[in-house]
Scaffold this active site. Structure first.
Site, PDB file in Angstrom:
ATOM      1  CB  SER A  15       6.659  -8.951   9.213  1.00  0.00           C
ATOM      2  OG  SER A  15       7.883  -8.958   8.549  1.00  0.00           O
ATOM      3  CE  LYS A  43       9.983  -7.884  10.456  1.00  0.00           C
ATOM      4  NZ  LYS A  43       9.935  -7.154   9.179  1.00  0.00           N
ATOM      5  CE1 TYR A  80      12.797 -11.004  11.625  1.00  0.00           C
ATOM      6  CE2 TYR A  80      13.923 -11.923   9.708  1.00  0.00           C
ATOM      7  CZ  TYR A  80      12.938 -11.124  10.257  1.00  0.00           C
ATOM      8  OH  TYR A  80      12.077 -10.442   9.422  1.00  0.00           O
ATOM      9  CE1 TYR A 108       7.290  -4.689   6.780  1.00  0.00           C
ATOM     10  CE2 TYR A 108       5.466  -5.382   5.404  1.00  0.00           C
ATOM     11  CZ  TYR A 108       6.428  -5.675   6.343  1.00  0.00           C
ATOM     12  OH  TYR A 108       6.524  -6.919   6.852  1.00  0.00           O
ATOM     13  CB  VAL A 143       5.814 -11.799   3.333  1.00  0.00           C
ATOM     14  CG1 VAL A 143       6.405 -10.434   3.085  1.00  0.00           C
ATOM     15  CG2 VAL A 143       6.713 -12.669   4.153  1.00  0.00           C
TER      16      VAL A 143
HETATM   17  N1  GLU Z   1      10.652 -13.506   7.217  1.00  0.00           N
HETATM   18  C1  GLU Z   1      10.380 -12.402   6.340  1.00  0.00           C
HETATM   19  C2  GLU Z   1      11.665 -11.676   5.999  1.00  0.00           C
HETATM   20  O1  GLU Z   1      12.436 -11.438   6.865  1.00  0.00           O
HETATM   21  C3  GLU Z   1       9.396 -11.493   7.019  1.00  0.00           C
HETATM   22  C4  GLU Z   1       9.014 -10.338   6.168  1.00  0.00           C
HETATM   23  C5  GLU Z   1       7.581  -9.958   6.312  1.00  0.00           C
HETATM   24  O2  GLU Z   1       6.742 -10.712   6.779  1.00  0.00           O
HETATM   25  O3  GLU Z   1       7.251  -8.826   5.938  1.00  0.00           O
HETATM   26  O4  GLU Z   1      11.918 -11.358   4.873  1.00  0.00           O
END
Ligand code: GLU
Length: 440
Positions: free
Chosen positions: A64, A67, A191, A243, A261
């Protein structure tokens, strides 16, 4: 001299090392297999200096943390209006993979939750891009932020894609609302590739430093994204980057940040440094346990909370005095430091209060910077005074006001002495000459 910053980083790593709480992400099988003991931290300054301790050259998937950077690319490629029409900027207060959209519009609440990030991925490049070309643009953009070519981890990508049921469900929902206009499966595939890009803690610190440095990579010098885009991205990171722990983070740490994550965590301190940490065990929000502790330490040890009020700058008006007497008396306002709105306001008051003479010199010799609003305020004031028939001199040897001609009708001199003596012996003449010159 023993290096101070690396020593400090080693010391804070030791302090958090013993915390083995949390667990690596379990919902992506390949991530669950990560070595949980890995630990690294790096600072990258906006001048391109990197300091680190621990495993700063171990690669892991960006997840993430991609992002905010991909959001920056979409904003640059499509413009603010078309991105904002599809993805909002409101904190959700929900888990990153919650299947929730804005009730009336169907928009994802923000680009830091998965629904938003999946949509943002589809907005990179032009609307007619093939999925593979879009992925290439995303990886190329991430590489520009890191100033080295990045690659993906095929094993992690395949592992995540085989279990991407929630992300696929979200993409289909977005498609049904008309937010996604492309094939839902292809967008989730793209993605997932984006999330599987391999980075090191060092890379992440440099990527964060690029945000801290107004979008210019401090190592390559490349302007990766425009400045207004960076402001938007940092604002969204501040309110939504962590988050459902975003509120706690904003109050306790106060640095725009983003976690992933795989255990990575970045923070960008505008105008100062990019920070990155890596430790795979996550808390219940999906944020790296030891990464969060490290940032809490940095914020309190080094006063990095954005809302810490800087020590009030020394008074901008250093002195106010008059030289000479009679019609040639010259009032001198000596200014200092960096001038923003509040500083300029105090200069205007000093001009009002002290302006007893017909001639005034604003001495900027000790001013190192002046922002746009302060510059406009001072030039407006000098313009009004010259219209009232006063003679105003700007002593500005370093040209901190590079183009005073556009807002003020005043005489530029290099020293106060010049304002007092020939060729400006009679101030009226000097000022007059300048006015005539401007009028030509
Ligand atoms: N590739 C992970 C997902 O889409 C990223 C989530 C994250 O890093 O928080 O679930």
């Amino acid at each position: 001299m023993r290096p101070i910053i690396p020593d400090y980083l080693i010391e804070v790593l030791k302090d958090v090392e013993s915390d083995t709480s949390g667990a690596p992400a379990g919902y992506i099988p390949e991530l669950a297999a990560a070595d949980p003991e890995r630990l690294g931290v790096a600072f990258a300054t906006i001048e391109g200096e990197v300091y680190g301790a621990g495993d700063i050259d171990t690669e892991f998937t960006i997840q993430s943390i991609s992002k905010p950077f991909v959001y920056a690319m979409a904003l640059s490629d499509r413009g603010f209006d078309s991105v904002l029409a599809r993805v909002g900027v409101e904190p959700s207060g929900e888990a990153f993979n919650q299947i929730s959209l804005e009730r009336d519009t169907g928009r994802p609440l923000n680009p830091m939750i998965n629904a938003g990030a999946i949509t943002v991925h589809s907005l990179v490049g032009t609307a007619d891009l093939e999925p593979s070309a879009r992925v290439a643009r995303v990886i190329g953009g991430l590489s520009a932020f890191a100033s080295r070519p990045l690659a993906t981890d095929e094993t992690v990508r395949a592992s995540e894609m085989a279990h991407a049921h929630r992300n696929l469900a979200m993409a289909h929902m977005l498609r049904s609302h008309g937010i996604l206009t492309e094939d839902a499966h292809a967008v989730v595939d793209g993605y997932t590739r984006q999330c599987s890009v391999l980075v090191t803690t060092r890379d992440l610190a440099i990527m964060a430093a690029t945000l801290a440095n107004r979008g210019t990579n401090p190592l390559s010098g490349e302007q990766v994204v425009p400045e207004p885009v960076v402001r938007q991205v940092l604002s969204v990171m501040f309110s939504c980057g962590m988050y459902d722990a975003a509120g706690d983070w904003a109050t306790q740490v106060g640095i725009p940040a983003k976690s992933g994550v795989a255990g990575g965590l970045i923070g960008a301190l505008p105008g100062q440094i990019g920070i990155a940490a890596f430790s795979p065990r996550l808390d219940r929000h999906g944020n790296s346990v030891r990464g969060v502790s490290l940032f809490e330490r940095f914020s309190s040890d080094m006063g990095m909370h954005l809302m810490d009020i800087p020590t009030i700058a020394r008074a901008v008006v250093r002195s106010s005095h008059t030289i000479g007497s009679g019609p040639h008396a010259l009032q001198i306002l000596e200014l200092q430091g960096g001038i923003g709105f509040a500083g300029a306001e105090s200069v205007l008051r000093a001009m009002d209060a002290s302006f007893l003479e017909n001639r005034l010199a604003l001495d900027l010799t000790r001013v190192h910077s002046i922002d746009d609003v302060a510059r406009r305020m001072l030039l407006e004031a000098t313009s009004r005074l010259t219209l009232d028939g006063h003679d105003i001199y700007l002593v500005d040897p370093e040209s901190v006001i590079p183009d005073p001609g556009d807002g003020g009708r005043l005489t530029e001199v290099d020293t106060v002495h010049q304002a007092m003596n020939p060729p400006y012996a009679t101030a009226q003449h000097g000022s007059q000459r300048r006015r005539e010159g401007l009028g030509q």
